[in-house]
Every structure is written in structure tokens, then in C-alpha cells.
Motif scaffolding. Structure first.
Motif, PDB file in Angstrom:
ATOM      1  N   LEU A   2       0.838  -1.212   0.000  1.00 20.99           N
ATOM      2  CA  LEU A   2       0.000   0.000   0.000  1.00 20.99           C
ATOM      3  C   LEU A   2       0.869   1.257   0.000  1.00 20.99           C
ATOM      4  O   LEU A   2       1.756   1.413   0.835  1.00 20.99           O
ATOM      5  CB  LEU A   2      -0.898  -0.006   1.248  1.00 20.99           C
ATOM      6  N   GLN A   3       0.606   2.117  -0.982  1.00 22.33           N
ATOM      7  CA  GLN A   3       1.290   3.420  -1.035  1.00 22.33           C
ATOM      8  C   GLN A   3       0.276   4.497  -0.660  1.00 22.33           C
ATOM      9  O   GLN A   3      -0.824   4.514  -1.202  1.00 22.33           O
ATOM     10  CB  GLN A   3       1.814   3.690  -2.448  1.00 22.33           C
ATOM     11  N   VAL A   4       0.647   5.386   0.257  1.00 22.39           N
ATOM     12  CA  VAL A   4      -0.243   6.471   0.678  1.00 22.39           C
ATOM     13  C   VAL A   4       0.469   7.802   0.441  1.00 22.39           C
ATOM     14  O   VAL A   4       1.604   7.988   0.907  1.00 22.39           O
ATOM     15  CB  VAL A   4      -0.638   6.341   2.165  1.00 22.39           C
ATOM     16  N   TYR A   5      -0.184   8.685  -0.303  1.00 28.38           N
ATOM     17  CA  TYR A   5       0.387  10.010  -0.560  1.00 28.38           C
ATOM     18  C   TYR A   5      -0.131  10.995   0.478  1.00 28.38           C
ATOM     19  O   TYR A   5      -1.311  10.948   0.864  1.00 28.38           O
ATOM     20  CB  TYR A   5       0.029  10.462  -1.980  1.00 28.38           C
ATOM     21  N   MET A 129      -3.229  10.918  14.144  1.00 29.91           N
ATOM     22  CA  MET A 129      -2.730  10.871  12.767  1.00 29.91           C
ATOM     23  C   MET A 129      -2.403   9.436  12.361  1.00 29.91           C
ATOM     24  O   MET A 129      -2.702   8.995  11.256  1.00 29.91           O
ATOM     25  CB  MET A 129      -1.487  11.762  12.631  1.00 29.91           C
ATOM     26  N   HIS A 130      -1.791   8.674  13.276  1.00 34.92           N
ATOM     27  CA  HIS A 130      -1.484   7.266  12.956  1.00 34.92           C
ATOM     28  C   HIS A 130      -2.771   6.454  12.792  1.00 34.92           C
ATOM     29  O   HIS A 130      -2.857   5.569  11.939  1.00 34.92           O
ATOM     30  CB  HIS A 130      -0.582   6.665  14.040  1.00 34.92           C
ATOM     31  N   ALA A 131      -3.795   6.789  13.590  1.00 29.16           N
ATOM     32  CA  ALA A 131      -5.083   6.083  13.457  1.00 29.16           C
ATOM     33  C   ALA A 131      -5.684   6.341  12.074  1.00 29.16           C
ATOM     34  O   ALA A 131      -6.178   5.417  11.404  1.00 29.16           O
ATOM     35  CB  ALA A 131      -6.040   6.534  14.557  1.00 29.16           C
ATOM     36  N   ALA A 132      -5.588   7.586  11.608  1.00 35.39           N
ATOM     37  CA  ALA A 132      -6.135   7.922  10.284  1.00 35.39           C
ATOM     38  C   ALA A 132      -5.336   7.206   9.188  1.00 35.39           C
ATOM     39  O   ALA A 132      -5.902   6.670   8.229  1.00 35.39           O
ATOM     40  CB  ALA A 132      -6.094   9.435  10.081  1.00 35.39           C
ATOM     41  N   LEU A 133      -4.010   7.181   9.328  1.00 37.23           N
ATOM     42  CA  LEU A 133      -3.182   6.487   8.329  1.00 37.23           C
ATOM     43  C   LEU A 133      -3.472   4.985   8.340  1.00 37.23           C
ATOM     44  O   LEU A 133      -3.662   4.373   7.287  1.00 37.23           O
ATOM     45  CB  LEU A 133      -1.699   6.748   8.611  1.00 37.23           C
ATOM     46  N   ASN A 134      -3.541   4.392   9.510  1.00 39.59           N
ATOM     47  CA  ASN A 134      -3.777   2.940   9.589  1.00 39.59           C
ATOM     48  C   ASN A 134      -5.156   2.553   9.046  1.00 39.59           C
ATOM     49  O   ASN A 134      -5.348   1.422   8.575  1.00 39.59           O
ATOM     50  CB  ASN A 134      -3.611   2.454  11.029  1.00 39.59           C
ATOM     51  N   ALA A 135      -6.090   3.494   9.071  1.00 35.93           N
ATOM     52  CA  ALA A 135      -7.425   3.206   8.511  1.00 35.93           C
ATOM     53  C   ALA A 135      -7.326   2.922   7.009  1.00 35.93           C
ATOM     54  O   ALA A 135      -8.156   2.202   6.439  1.00 35.93           O
ATOM     55  CB  ALA A 135      -8.363   4.383   8.771  1.00 35.93           C
ATOM     56  N   CYS A 136      -6.274   3.407   6.370  1.00 38.71           N
ATOM     57  CA  CYS A 136      -6.083   3.149   4.922  1.00 38.71           C
ATOM     58  C   CYS A 136      -5.849   1.661   4.656  1.00 38.71           C
ATOM     59  O   CYS A 136      -6.110   1.165   3.556  1.00 38.71           O
ATOM     60  CB  CYS A 136      -4.906   3.962   4.394  1.00 38.71           C
ATOM     61  N   LEU A 137      -5.371   0.940   5.672  1.00 42.44           N
ATOM     62  CA  LEU A 137      -5.123  -0.509   5.512  1.00 42.44           C
ATOM     63  C   LEU A 137      -6.432  -1.270   5.318  1.00 42.44           C
ATOM     64  O   LEU A 137      -6.429  -2.412   4.847  1.00 42.44           O
ATOM     65  CB  LEU A 137      -4.365  -1.050   6.733  1.00 42.44           C
ATOM     66  N   ASP A 138      -7.538  -0.646   5.687  1.00 43.93           N
ATOM     67  CA  ASP A 138      -8.853  -1.317   5.545  1.00 43.93           C
ATOM     68  C   ASP A 138      -9.508  -1.025   4.193  1.00 43.93           C
ATOM     69  O   ASP A 138     -10.597  -1.549   3.903  1.00 43.93           O
ATOM     70  CB  ASP A 138      -9.791  -0.848   6.684  1.00 43.93           C
ATOM     71  N   LEU A 139      -8.853  -0.195   3.377  1.00 40.13           N
ATOM     72  CA  LEU A 139      -9.411   0.091   2.042  1.00 40.13           C
ATOM     73  C   LEU A 139      -9.263  -1.158   1.166  1.00 40.13           C
ATOM     74  O   LEU A 139      -8.424  -2.020   1.428  1.00 40.13           O
ATOM     75  CB  LEU A 139      -8.685   1.276   1.407  1.00 40.13           C
ATOM     76  N   PRO A 140     -10.060  -1.257   0.098  1.00 37.80           N
ATOM     77  CA  PRO A 140      -9.997  -2.446  -0.767  1.00 37.80           C
ATOM     78  C   PRO A 140      -8.587  -2.661  -1.340  1.00 37.80           C
ATOM     79  O   PRO A 140      -7.847  -1.695  -1.560  1.00 37.80           O
ATOM     80  CB  PRO A 140     -10.998  -2.124  -1.894  1.00 37.80           C
ATOM     81  N   GLU A 141      -8.225  -3.895  -1.582  1.00 34.86           N
ATOM     82  CA  GLU A 141      -6.934  -4.260  -2.189  1.00 34.86           C
ATOM     83  C   GLU A 141      -6.717  -3.417  -3.454  1.00 34.86           C
ATOM     84  O   GLU A 141      -7.636  -3.210  -4.239  1.00 34.86           O
ATOM     85  CB  GLU A 141      -6.958  -5.755  -2.556  1.00 34.86           C
ATOM     86  N   GLY A 142      -5.517  -2.888  -3.608  1.00 38.71           N
ATOM     87  CA  GLY A 142      -5.225  -2.109  -4.812  1.00 38.71           C
ATOM     88  C   GLY A 142      -5.514  -0.629  -4.676  1.00 38.71           C
ATOM     89  O   GLY A 142      -5.261   0.155  -5.594  1.00 38.71           O
ATOM     90  N   SER A 143      -6.033  -0.214  -3.507  1.00 39.28           N
ATOM     91  CA  SER A 143      -6.318   1.221  -3.306  1.00 39.28           C
ATOM     92  C   SER A 143      -5.030   2.019  -3.253  1.00 39.28           C
ATOM     93  O   SER A 143      -3.970   1.500  -2.858  1.00 39.28           O
ATOM     94  CB  SER A 143      -7.098   1.417  -2.002  1.00 39.28           C
ATOM     95  N   ARG A 144      -5.135   3.293  -3.625  1.00 40.41           N
ATOM     96  CA  ARG A 144      -3.978   4.193  -3.526  1.00 40.41           C
ATOM     97  C   ARG A 144      -4.505   5.539  -3.035  1.00 40.41           C
ATOM     98  O   ARG A 144      -4.875   6.404  -3.821  1.00 40.41           O
ATOM     99  CB  ARG A 144      -3.271   4.335  -4.865  1.00 40.41           C
ATOM    100  N   PRO A 145      -4.606   5.701  -1.730  1.00 42.43           N
ATOM    101  CA  PRO A 145      -5.186   6.922  -1.168  1.00 42.43           C
ATOM    102  C   PRO A 145      -4.211   8.093  -1.118  1.00 42.43           C
ATOM    103  O   PRO A 145      -2.996   7.912  -1.053  1.00 42.43           O
ATOM    104  CB  PRO A 145      -5.579   6.488   0.245  1.00 42.43           C
ATOM    105  N   LEU A 146      -4.792   9.272  -1.120  1.00 40.91           N
ATOM    106  CA  LEU A 146      -4.053  10.522  -0.938  1.00 40.91           C
ATOM    107  C   LEU A 146      -4.722  11.267   0.212  1.00 40.91           C
ATOM    108  O   LEU A 146      -5.930  11.508   0.186  1.00 40.91           O
ATOM    109  CB  LEU A 146      -4.091  11.365  -2.217  1.00 40.91           C
TER     110      LEU A 146
END
Ligand SMILES: O=C(O)[C@H](O)COP(=O)(O)O
Length: 215
Positions: A2-5, A129-146
Motif C-alpha cells: 500500500l502506497q499512501v500520498y 494521525m497514525h489512526a487515520a493512516l492505519n485506517a487506509c489498511l482497511d481500504l480495498p486491495e489495490g487502493s492508492r489513497p491521498l
């Protein structure tokens, strides 16, 4: 992987006037709007699937511009807000007295429980902030959030991923509409979990961006 911008909002009127914003707000300047358009142009090339933003006005406006360019909706997350700067919000940096400046210095000079009266500590901000970032791990496979957030909030997040305590003296400058990238990886060789790929990239901007407090 997972890449997060991570993007800091465009320059605001109070950024330019050296006024402390915290969880108060001011509108983007004309330059800030241009910065948002330019970071949106870069975001279009990154395969962004989600734009998630602090619910303050300056981040919402920046996120709207990016989301429009990427063809996605904006999701708001108050955990991405800037540090609550307590009684110093809305004050000009240049009018602080010695005691008030001492409160502000606590936030950036390594005081573990430093906070401005009625404000938030760096450790408390780091946790959300870490809680918000870690929530990205629950996005569907292949997601690329910003994520669209703020100078101190993102500086604290990136610094803590690098292993510094939330209250460590900040030596990382994240300018308006800079792009950082963090990746979540499982690796037997490198640190598992979040790692920093890029921090504070402004190569997409045509004008010098300001840092979070015009230092
Ligand atoms: O409170 C402030 O002014 C900040 O440190 C800068 O915040 P911003 O990144 O939201 O402009």
C-alpha cells in the motif's frame, strides 16, 4: 504494498500573514489555489483511488481540487486536523510575548508533554494521525489513497514513522502542497510496517512554497 500520498494544503491567507491557524481556518490565497491545481496535476499521474482530507476549510478546498482532477470523491476525516494550538490560535507569530513564545517552543523543541494552554500535545496529535493512516489498511486491495492534512500534523506523522518521538525537535519542512509518500510493507529485511519513500517533494510547483510557519 500500500502506497499512501500525503499532501499539505495550499497556502492560506494566515500562512502568508504568519498567523497561527491550528484548528481555526483561513481561505487559500490565489497562490494557494494555484499550488492546489499543480499538485492535482501531479496527483492525476499517480493512480489515486481515494482522497481523504482534514475537515478544515483549507484542506477541504485543496482536496476538492485534487479529487476533481483524479475523478474521485472527497472523504473527510477530522483525525487529520492540524494541532489544536489552544489559546494561541489566530494570533500573529510576531506578537507573541516571551511566555507565549515559550509555550510554542515546547511543541517543537522536544518537550514530551508540551502543549499550549487549552491546546493538544504532540503525542495526542500523533496518535490520531497514525489512526487515520492505519485506517487506509482497511481500504480495498489495490487502493492508492491521498491524504490532505497540515504542516505540523504531517511533520509529526512522517517523523514518528522514521522513529522519532512525536515531540522530537522538528527538522523536516513540509511546505504548502508538498507531496510525501509512505508505504506499508511486510519485509524480512527492512522495517515492517510504514516506511517513508518521499518527504516534502515540491518539484511539481512553479513558485516557492512556504513552510508551515514561514520560519
Ligand atoms: O497552526 C499553524 O499555523 C500551523 O502550524 C500551520 O498549519 P497549516 O499546515 O494548517 O497551515
Amino acid at each position: 504494498m500500500l502506497q499512501v500520498y500525503l499532501v499539505r494544503h495550499g497556502e492560506t491567507q494566515w500562512n502568508a500573514q504568519r498567523r497561527i491557524q491550528g484548528q481555526s481556518d483561513s481561505a487559500l490565497t490565489e497562490k494557494g489555489e494555484r499550488q492546489a491545481e499543480q499538485v492535482a496535476e501531479r496527483a492525476k499521474t499517480l493512480g489515486i483511488t481515494h482522497v481523504i482530507a482534514s475537515d478544515l476549510g483549507r484542506t477541504r478546498r485543496t482536496a476538492e481540487i485534487i479529487a476533481l482532477a483524479c475523478g474521485v470523491e472527497v472523504t473527510l476525516d477530522a483525525r487529520l486536523r492540524e494541532l489544536d494550538m489552544g489559546v494561541l490560535e489566530r494570533r500573529s507569530l510576531d506578537t507573541l510575548n516571551e511566555e507565549e513564545e515559550g509555550w510554542r517552543r515546547q511543541l517543537v523543541n522536544g518537550t514530551a508533554d508540551g502543549r499550549i494552554p487549552e491546546g493538544e500535545s504532540m503525542a495526542e496529535m500523533s496518535e490520531r494521525m497514525h489512526a487515520a493512516l492505519n485506517a487506509c489498511l482497511d481500504l480495498p486491495e489495490g487502493s492508492r489513497p491521498l491524504l490532505v492534512s497540515h504542516g505540523m500534523a504531517l511533520g509529526c506523522l512522517v517523523s514518528t514513522i522514521l522513529g522519532l518521538p512525536a515531540w522530537a525537535e522538528r527538522r523536516l519542512r513540509l511546505r504548502n502542497c508538498s507531496i510525501s509518500r509512505v508505504d506499508h510493507q511486510q519485509s524480512p529485511w527492512l522495517a515492517s510496517g510504514w516506511v517513508v519513500e518521499t518527504a516534502g517533494d515540491i518539484s511539481h510547483l512553479d513558485a516557492p512554497a512556504l513552510d508551515e510557519l514561514q520560519r
